[in-house]
Scaffold this active site. Structure first.
Site, PDB file in Angstrom:
ATOM      1  N   ASP A   1      37.693 -10.324 -13.471  1.00  0.00           N
ATOM      2  CA  ASP A   1      37.643 -10.698 -12.062  1.00  0.00           C
ATOM      3  C   ASP A   1      39.082 -11.000 -11.620  1.00  0.00           C
ATOM      4  O   ASP A   1      39.885 -11.473 -12.428  1.00  0.00           O
ATOM      5  CB  ASP A   1      36.752 -11.930 -11.899  1.00  0.00           C
TER       6      ASP A   1
ATOM      7  N   ASP B   1      35.315 -16.590 -13.249  1.00  0.00           N
ATOM      8  CA  ASP B   1      35.398 -18.043 -13.139  1.00  0.00           C
ATOM      9  C   ASP B   1      34.555 -18.622 -12.014  1.00  0.00           C
ATOM     10  O   ASP B   1      34.424 -19.829 -11.905  1.00  0.00           O
ATOM     11  CB  ASP B   1      36.858 -18.470 -12.917  1.00  0.00           C
TER      12      ASP B   1
ATOM     13  N   CYS C   1      15.100 -22.210 -50.072  1.00  0.00           N
ATOM     14  CA  CYS C   1      14.596 -23.443 -49.443  1.00  0.00           C
ATOM     15  C   CYS C   1      14.709 -23.347 -47.925  1.00  0.00           C
ATOM     16  O   CYS C   1      13.769 -23.657 -47.193  1.00  0.00           O
ATOM     17  CB  CYS C   1      15.386 -24.662 -49.921  1.00  0.00           C
TER      18      CYS C   1
ATOM     19  N   CYS D   1       1.983 -16.047  -6.931  1.00  0.00           N
ATOM     20  CA  CYS D   1       2.801 -16.185  -8.154  1.00  0.00           C
ATOM     21  C   CYS D   1       1.899 -16.410  -9.363  1.00  0.00           C
ATOM     22  O   CYS D   1       2.055 -15.783 -10.415  1.00  0.00           O
ATOM     23  CB  CYS D   1       3.776 -17.355  -8.028  1.00  0.00           C
TER      24      CYS D   1
ATOM     25  N   CYS E   1      18.968 -24.207 -52.031  1.00  0.00           N
ATOM     26  CA  CYS E   1      19.436 -22.816 -51.969  1.00  0.00           C
ATOM     27  C   CYS E   1      18.867 -22.118 -50.746  1.00  0.00           C
ATOM     28  O   CYS E   1      18.117 -22.710 -49.970  1.00  0.00           O
ATOM     29  CB  CYS E   1      19.052 -22.051 -53.239  1.00  0.00           C
TER      30      CYS E   1
ATOM     31  N   CYS F   1       3.504 -20.026  -4.757  1.00  0.00           N
ATOM     32  CA  CYS F   1       2.208 -19.842  -4.067  1.00  0.00           C
ATOM     33  C   CYS F   1       1.188 -19.248  -5.032  1.00  0.00           C
ATOM     34  O   CYS F   1       1.499 -18.959  -6.191  1.00  0.00           O
ATOM     35  CB  CYS F   1       2.378 -18.920  -2.859  1.00  0.00           C
TER      36      CYS F   1
ATOM     37  N   ASP G   1      30.446 -14.777 -10.025  1.00  0.00           N
ATOM     38  CA  ASP G   1      30.583 -13.998 -11.263  1.00  0.00           C
ATOM     39  C   ASP G   1      29.399 -14.222 -12.218  1.00  0.00           C
ATOM     40  O   ASP G   1      29.237 -13.479 -13.189  1.00  0.00           O
ATOM     41  CB  ASP G   1      31.872 -14.384 -12.006  1.00  0.00           C
TER      42      ASP G   1
END
Length: 810
Positions: A508, A705, A94, A26, A91, A23, A709
């Site tokens: 976990d 997993d 560069c 924001c 090198c 909106c 988490d």
């Protein structure tokens, strides 16, 4: 007038594509936030176009700071990533110059140049800058660049092989011309006077004829590189080599012309110095190119796992097509012994698949209709038809390759020191060389131009910063590549570096310590167990509850056949009621038994003991009488206890976090060997628990997993996602542990420690070569040809030391 030095401001204007605005409030918030930033002259946010136009002083800030501000406000900036394949770098200076040049381009958020991989990774604002602009910038700096694609990836490999072949040819040609000059040099020393040297080789004009092709044909690459560097007001290794060898060559030419009109045919020349230096440097580059090719072995191995072709059903016919032509939705045929070409779902047949490349599990896994399969796994014994779901860059293997490539191309924070030094190193060395020349010419050996020149050449040659530039990227390439072979994917060099500092690991429970799915663990009954389980399994098979599925699966594994159900009723919150073989079966909670007046008081203590062990126990009644208990639990993975002990042996604090109640959580933790438990944590609370530990000064790794988490994985110092989990968790994590085995946590930390130790060794030796070599050369203890050999050896030794990581055992 102020005595302060005034820096002239440079006003730039960039547009940023914003996401997340809903909106006008924001847009106003972002606008106000940007205007408050020091250096922002004006900011205008257009909600309809979702764009922010920002005028800012580019001497004080850049696009990266603006992007971070937008993200801090809770929104995001749309950026794109590009990879350029670079040519012409010699090198670290560069690489530093290209990186600085790209970072100065309007719209470039961040650019990172990897000398070892010869690639640039760029995050940029597509509404401000294009890849064409980036390529033009690299061209202006005197180098070549093309956008990396699947097509030119093979070209890059071919180019590297061609470069090795080219350097090999140059080295052989240069060696043939330099050996006679080396032979002639022997004649100058009194202790080698016994060695025969033909008079012709002592002739200045013969020496010039041998040295000139080496200087200007073989050495052309150094002159071209030096010209491009100086044209852009910079200096690199080529400048040092061109200066050093030219000084020796042209001084020798001058001495040769001095002999004209005289009887002198043998004079102390330095043609052999310039020729042997170029030969040794070319040899060093040849070794370096071969070693750099070996450092990306991990990517080649991963790519080698892919099938090259696939048999698909097109217009009713089975045809074989290249892997690249398979599209999502294709029906793919996979015969026994063949590799599965793409990720998909089995629609016909059954087989056992070897998924060791992904899971590390050597035992083939049985698959049937409805099961998913992964590209590059091997179909062991049955014919299957699969429907392709993910192809090309979307397959699991392609994603793994992408993560490894990005990690190898990224830059660890430890490299910043080397980059800073490389950027200013060459001009300082030239200055030291000039001072060395005058000190020798005026004070040490007054009037002896030849001797002063020799010291100048030695300083210029010993100081090439190649080893410094290769020290970190080669180690990161080798370390992250080796880790990937063991199913540990580091997303970047910064994560590879941070992991070795971890002192606290939060695990976990569900799906991380445990298998993540309940299984049948206990059967307690006074009846015949087979008959009892037949009735219980038949009653439960109509239920869709996960615990019911676990009971049915456990009974089937005991090879017990199930009967048919006459009637079935699920009673939410209580359990189930069914009629099997004319008998009424009840399976459920204490409340279910109470509801149907079944006496279970005598068995409740046993039920309580099962629950204290973290198991879910269900009471069973047949025809209104208590018949037994079945218990299910999410069991601990076979390797979890051993892996947790390994972490504790490494001196790490291990904590288990779960939403389970305290009693269940402590029961599981005790089995796993974890003393510290944080239980009854809501999903959003996991991130808060991580923050609390960080506020105590701890370096925290979070291992999980699931989707719940993801916030904790993102906020932890290092987030580790179990690869058998969700895509969201893996996206939020810094490291993906593909195999789902907690031993991979210890392996990741061990690999990080090994890699950082290797980087420190490389940086130490790279600095040591230069800090010790320059004074030794300046004091006159190092002949120029010996300086050239030492410089070449320094680069090769650093790369070879990094390659030791490819042999690390986990």
């Amino acid at each position: 007038m102020s005595e302060n030095v005034l820096v002239k401001e440079k006003v730039s204007e960039d547009q940023f594509q914003i996401t997340g605005m809903t909106c006008a409030a924001c847009a106003t918030r972002i606008e106000k936030g940007l205007k408050k930033m020091e250096g922002v002259k004006d900011a205008n946010v257009n909600l309809a176009l979702e764009k922010a136009t920002v005028k800012y002083d580019s001497t004080k800030m850049g696009p990266a700071e603006i992007q971070k501000k937008v993200q801090d406000l809770g929104y995001d900036v749309i950026t794109e990533k590009a990879e350029l394949v670079l040519t012409g770098m010699t090198c670290a200076a560069c690489a530093t110059r290209i990186e600085k040049g790209l970072n100065k381009l309007d719209g470039v958020i961040h650019a990172n140049v990897n000398l070892a991989l010869e690639k640039a990774s760029i995050e940029y604002n597509p509404s401000v800058v294009t890849t064409k602009d980036m390529i033009e910038k690299v061209d202006k700096l005197g180098y070549g660049a093309t956008v990396k694609t699947n097509d030119n990836e093979k070209e890059t490999v071919d180019q590297r092989l061609k470069e090795i072949e080219n350097q090999q040819g140059k080295f052989i040609f240069s060696l043939i011309l330099s050996l006679p000059l080396l032979w002639a040099m022997v004649g100058h020393f009194s202790f080698t006077a016994f060695i025969y040297v033909p008079d012709a080789l002592m002739n200045p004009w013969v020496q010039m004829a041998l040295a000139t092709p080496v200087q200007f044909y073989i050495g052309k690459q150094f002159y071209v590189g030096a010209y491009k560097a100086l044209r852009n007001f910079s200096a690199n290794m080529d400048v040092l080599v061109a200066l050093g060898t030219s000084a020796a060559y042209f001084y020798s030419v001058y001495l040769a012309f001095e002999t004209l009109g005289t009887d002198v045919h043998s004079v102390g020349l330095y043609f052999e110095t310039s020729a042997i230096l170029i030969t040794l440097i070319i040899l060093g580059k040849l070794f370096e190119a071969k070693a750099k090719g070996r450092s990306s072995e991990a990517i080649k191995k991963l790519m080698g796992l892919q099938a090259k072709t696939a048999k698909v059903l097109r217009e009713g016919e089975e045809i074989e097509i290249p892997l690249e032509e398979v599209v999502a939705g294709d029906i793919v045929f996979v015969k026994p012994g063949e590799k599965v070409p793409v990720d998909g779902e089995i629609i016909e047949g059954r087989s056992a698949l070897d998924e060791s490349m992904l899971t590390g599990e050597s035992v083939p896994i049985d698959k049937t209709v409805g099961d998913s399969v992964i590209g590059a796994t091997i179909n062991k014994n049955g014919f299957i038809k699969i429907k392709a779901t993910k192809v090309g860059k979307d397959t699991a293997l392609a994603q793994i390759i992408k993560v490894v490539e990005e990690a190898q191309g990224s830059k660890a924070p430890i490299q910043r020191l080397a980059d800073s030094i490389s950027g200013i190193f060459v001009p300082i060395v030239v200055g030291i060389a000039v001072v060395t020349f005058f000190v020798w010419y005026i004070w040490v050996a007054p009037g002896n131009f030849a001797e002063a020149l020799e010291k100048l050449i030695a300083v210029l040659v010993i100081a090439c910063p190649c080893a410094l530039g290769l020290a970190t990227p080669t180690s990161i390439m080798a370390g992250s590549g080796r880790a990937a072979e063991f199913g540990i994917l580091f997303k970047g060099g910064e994560h590879l570096e941070m992991t070795h500092r971890i002192d606290t690991v939060i695990l976990d429970k569900t799906g991380t310590i445990t298998n993540g799915a309940p299984v049948l663990t206990d059967v307690i009954t006074d009846l015949n167990e087979t008959e009892f389980l037949t009735l219980v399994g038949t009653a439960e098979k109509q239920s869709e509850h996960p615990l019911a599925e676990a009971i049915v699966e456990g009974i089937k594994e005991k090879n017990i056949s199930l009967a048919e159900v006459s009637e079935f009723e699920a009673i939410p919150g209580f359990g189930i009621k069914a009629i099997v073989n004319g008998k009424e079966i009840l399976v459920g909670t204490r409340r279910l038994m109470k509801k149907y007046n079944v006496d279970v008081d005598h068995i409740l203590p046993i039920m309580g003991n099962l629950e204290k062990q973290g198991k879910t126990a269900m009471l069973t009644a047949i025809e209104g009488n208590y018949a037994g208990i079945v218990a299910v639990a999410d069991t601990i993975k076979e390797t979890s206890t051993q892996a947790i002990q390994r972490l504790k042996d490494m001196g790490l604090e291990v904590i288990m976090i779960t939403g389970d109640n305290q009693e269940t959580a402590r029961a599981i933790a005790k089995q796993a060997g974890v003393e510290n438990v944080i239980a009854e944590v809501l999903p959003e609370g996991k991130a808060e628990e991580v923050k609390k530990l960080q506020q105590q000064g701890k370096k925290v790794a979070m291992v999980g997993d699931g989707i719940n988490d993801a916030p904790a994985l993102a906020i932890a110092d290092i987030g580790m996602a179990i690869g058998t989990g969700t895509d969201v968790a893996m996206e939020a994590a810094d490291i993906t542990l593909i195999r789902g085995d907690l031993n991979s946590i210890a392996d990741a930390i061990f690999m990080s420690k090994k890699t950082i130790r290797n980087i420190r060794q490389n940086l130490f030796w790279a600095f040591a070569y230069n800090t010790l070599g320059i004074p030794i050369a300046a004091l006159g203890f190092l002949a120029p040809w010996l300086a050239g050999a030492a410089m070449a050896f320094s680069s090769v030794s650093v790369v070879l030391n990094a390659l030791r990581l490819q042999r690390v055992k986990l």
